[in-house]
Scaffold this active site. Structure first.
Site, PDB file in Angstrom:
ATOM      1  N   GLY A  70     -13.225  -3.501   0.851  1.00  0.00           N
ATOM      2  CA  GLY A  70     -14.594  -3.025   1.071  1.00  0.00           C
ATOM      3  C   GLY A  70     -15.009  -1.977   0.057  1.00  0.00           C
ATOM      4  O   GLY A  70     -16.133  -1.995  -0.453  1.00  0.00           O
ATOM      5  N   LYS A  91     -18.190 -16.443   1.889  1.00  0.00           N
ATOM      6  CA  LYS A  91     -19.623 -16.330   2.138  1.00  0.00           C
ATOM      7  C   LYS A  91     -20.357 -15.546   1.080  1.00  0.00           C
ATOM      8  O   LYS A  91     -19.837 -14.624   0.486  1.00  0.00           O
ATOM      9  CB  LYS A  91     -19.845 -15.653   3.494  1.00  0.00           C
ATOM     10  CG  LYS A  91     -19.398 -16.502   4.648  1.00  0.00           C
ATOM     11  CD  LYS A  91     -19.783 -15.826   5.932  1.00  0.00           C
ATOM     12  CE  LYS A  91     -19.463 -16.710   7.137  1.00  0.00           C
ATOM     13  NZ  LYS A  91     -19.852 -16.045   8.370  1.00  0.00           N
ATOM     14  N   GLY A 104      -9.023  -8.681  -0.967  1.00  0.00           N
ATOM     15  CA  GLY A 104      -7.692  -8.884  -0.395  1.00  0.00           C
ATOM     16  C   GLY A 104      -7.112 -10.243  -0.714  1.00  0.00           C
ATOM     17  O   GLY A 104      -5.978 -10.360  -1.189  1.00  0.00           O
ATOM     18  N   ARG A 150       0.826  -1.220   0.000  1.00  0.00           N
ATOM     19  CA  ARG A 150       0.000   0.000   0.000  1.00  0.00           C
ATOM     20  C   ARG A 150       0.855   1.264   0.000  1.00  0.00           C
ATOM     21  O   ARG A 150       0.427   2.299  -0.496  1.00  0.00           O
ATOM     22  CB  ARG A 150      -0.922   0.012   1.213  1.00  0.00           C
ATOM     23  CG  ARG A 150      -2.061  -0.956   1.042  1.00  0.00           C
ATOM     24  CD  ARG A 150      -3.046  -0.852   2.176  1.00  0.00           C
ATOM     25  NE  ARG A 150      -4.235  -1.619   1.863  1.00  0.00           N
ATOM     26  CZ  ARG A 150      -5.120  -2.031   2.765  1.00  0.00           C
ATOM     27  NH1 ARG A 150      -4.947  -1.721   4.033  1.00  0.00           N
ATOM     28  NH2 ARG A 150      -6.171  -2.722   2.390  1.00  0.00           N
TER      29      ARG A 150
HETATM   30  P1  ADP Z   1     -11.576 -11.602  -0.921  1.00  0.00           P
HETATM   31  O1  ADP Z   1     -10.768 -11.102   0.267  1.00  0.00           O
HETATM   32  O2  ADP Z   1     -10.717 -11.831  -2.119  1.00  0.00           O
HETATM   33  O3  ADP Z   1     -12.776 -10.737  -1.178  1.00  0.00           O
HETATM   34  P2  ADP Z   1     -13.113 -13.368   0.703  1.00  0.00           P
HETATM   35  O4  ADP Z   1     -12.609 -12.674   1.922  1.00  0.00           O
HETATM   36  O5  ADP Z   1     -14.529 -13.196   0.337  1.00  0.00           O
HETATM   37  O6  ADP Z   1     -12.171 -13.028  -0.543  1.00  0.00           O
HETATM   38  O7  ADP Z   1     -12.918 -14.929   0.846  1.00  0.00           O
HETATM   39  C1  ADP Z   1     -11.667 -15.499   1.116  1.00  0.00           C
HETATM   40  C2  ADP Z   1     -11.863 -16.693   2.001  1.00  0.00           C
HETATM   41  O8  ADP Z   1     -12.763 -17.628   1.419  1.00  0.00           O
HETATM   42  C3  ADP Z   1     -10.587 -17.443   2.232  1.00  0.00           C
HETATM   43  O9  ADP Z   1     -10.218 -17.263   3.578  1.00  0.00           O
HETATM   44  C4  ADP Z   1     -10.940 -18.892   1.926  1.00  0.00           C
HETATM   45  O10 ADP Z   1     -10.440 -19.798   2.874  1.00  0.00           O
HETATM   46  C5  ADP Z   1     -12.448 -18.886   1.966  1.00  0.00           C
HETATM   47  N1  ADP Z   1     -13.039 -19.990   1.189  1.00  0.00           N
HETATM   48  C6  ADP Z   1     -12.993 -20.184  -0.136  1.00  0.00           C
HETATM   49  N2  ADP Z   1     -13.591 -21.348  -0.472  1.00  0.00           N
HETATM   50  C7  ADP Z   1     -14.025 -21.903   0.674  1.00  0.00           C
HETATM   51  C8  ADP Z   1     -14.719 -23.124   0.998  1.00  0.00           C
HETATM   52  N3  ADP Z   1     -15.069 -23.989   0.054  1.00  0.00           N
HETATM   53  N4  ADP Z   1     -15.007 -23.345   2.291  1.00  0.00           N
HETATM   54  C9  ADP Z   1     -14.642 -22.482   3.253  1.00  0.00           C
HETATM   55  N5  ADP Z   1     -13.993 -21.325   3.018  1.00  0.00           N
HETATM   56  C10 ADP Z   1     -13.683 -21.041   1.747  1.00  0.00           C
HETATM   57 MG    MG Z   2     -11.222 -11.143   2.377  1.00  0.00          MG
END
Ligand code: ADP
Ligand code: MG
Length: 396
Positions: free
Chosen positions: A376, A199, A353, A38
């Site tokens: 976010g 989620k 992230g 960053r």
């Molecule tokens: P980003 O930060 O890129 O927006 P998220 O924070 O929404 O992504 O999601 C990342 C998380 O999703 C990771 O910690 C990963 O472990 C979890 N994840 C991905 N697939 C699964 C799964 N099948 N079951 C549980 N957790 C999962």
């Molecule tokens: Mg995340």
């Protein structure tokens, strides 16, 4: 509607207040900056302003000190790293307002850099207090916002301050707005969105917004489980959000109406427990064994996803395909990253992230058109919401 940037204003010899996002991870014992991504991301703006002969007053928050002076969240170590990157000393303050800071700001020479102390040492920052915003503004003659990651918050340093100074975007902010703006307003087709991550709950609004814009929607990661369950599959011990089954059905219904190709995993990697060294195997989504859980997408799914992405001119990707923290279950995200990186002539935009971390670890970050620096903030942008810190900047 383009925003004015640092290139549209005369900053020579002027005191310029630059809101940056230096909310970086620090090593707990030493305070050393663990990841300077960053900080490096702001260099184009800082170097540009310095070349123009501006006097730089930088401000940022770091962590959540909740209005108190919390020494472990001082920007002092960030200043150290920044001076290494700039190759010259960066002045620091014990505070972000008050007579001492006023004096330091007003005696800066052209090209000098001052980094104010953590903005959130004062509760007035997050409260968007007018007096606090005025005090910040009084340090400078021009305000530049280069903190896209904080632009979804109407705080004193992102929104309040713009009432008292000419306010423009920095070069990082400009790049974020250009690429995220393009995928929202003016995407080249075919256009695919890949949504994954843990989620569905945090990304429902993004799914709905992108559904109105894309030709293809590829869903993986933990959130796909809720869709699979809504389709009637047994997902056993997988992460699932039962409160969102109806919403998942509605997304699938809307995709049919809009003739958007919606792809869910057809095969998955399941594990007998949630651990890196769990027993794992690949199964069809029709036969997830009881007691097991979905951890990643399978090879057939990846083949189908890769085929769907072929020839796409715009791709937005947010959220990994599996539990990337555990080596054996990072394969789906890694293979997909390579597929997206190899798309010729496509605009490829990554948000989130963890998603950005995947391609950085693989060393292929520069093969994407844009990696958003704001988690976010980029989600809210993709939801179609106006970000207060962006709305407050002058239009070109
Ligand atoms: P980003 O930060 O890129 O927006 P998220 O924070 O929404 O992504 O999601 C990342 C998380 O999703 C990771 O910690 C990963 O472990 C979890 N994840 C991905 N697939 C699964 C799964 N099948 N079951 C549980 N957790 C999962
Ligand atoms: Mg995340």
């Amino acid at each position: 509607m383009r925003k004015k940037t640092v290139r549209d204003v005369d900053v020579a010899g002027k005191r310029v207040l630059v809101r940056v996002d230096y909310n970086v991870p620090l090593e707990p014992e030493t305070g050393r900056v663990l990841d300077d991504k960053r900080i490096r991301a702001t260099l184009p703006t800082l170097l540009y302003l310095r070349d123009q002969g501006a006097k730089l007053i930088l401000c940022s928050h770091l962590g959540r000190p909740k209005g108190k002076r919390e020494p472990s969240l001082s920007l002092w170590h960030v200043a150290e790293r920044l001076s290494e990157l700039l190759g010259e000393p960066v002045k620091t303050t014990g505070c972000c307002c008050g007579p001492v800071v006023q004096e330091m700001a007003h005696t800066l020479e052209a090209g000098e850099v001052l980094l104010l102390e953590n903005l959130r040492y004062h509760a007035e920052e997050e409260a968007n207090d007018a007096e606090y915003a005025k005090a910040l503004a009084s340090l400078a003659e021009v305000y530049v916002n280069d903190a896209f990651g904080a632009a979804h918050r109407a705080h004193a340093s992102t929104e309040g301050v713009t009432r008292y100074l000419p306010s423009v975007a920095g070069l990082l902010m400009e790049k974020e707005l250009e690429f995220l703006g393009r995928v929202m307003q003016d995407p080249e087709h075919p256009y695919a969105a890949i949504i994954g991550g843990a989620k569905i709950s945090g990304k429902m609004a993004v799914l709905e917004s992108l559904l109105e814009r894309v030709d293809k929607l590829l869903i993986g990661g933990g959130m796909a489980n809720t869709f699979l369950k809504a389709e009637g599959f047994n997902v056993a011990e997988s992460l699932v959000e039962d409160d969102f089954l109806d919403q998942a059905r509605r997304v699938m219904e809307r995709a049919r109406e809009k003739r958007v190709v919606l792809l869910l995993p057809t095969d998955v990697i399941v594990a007998d427990r949630f651990a890196a060294d769990a027993q794992a195997k690949r199964v069809s989504v029709k036969s997830v064994p009881d007691g097991w859980r979905i951890m990643d997408v399978g090879e057939t799914t990846l083949d189908v996803f890769a085929k769907a992405l072929e020839g796409c001119k715009t791709v937005v990707w947010n959220g990994p395909m599996g539990v990337i923290e555990f080596g054996p279950f990072a394969h789906g995200s890694h293979r997909l990253a390579a597929v997206v990186a190899n798309l010729a002539g496509a605009t490829t935009v990554l948000g989130g992230g963890e998603t950005a971390a995947v391609v950085e670890q693989l060393g292929i970050a520069e093969r994407f058109s844009h990696l958003s620096t704001g988690g976010g903030a980029s989600l809210e942008f993709l939801e179609g919401r106006e970000l207060p810190g962006v709305a407050a900047l002058e239009e070109a």
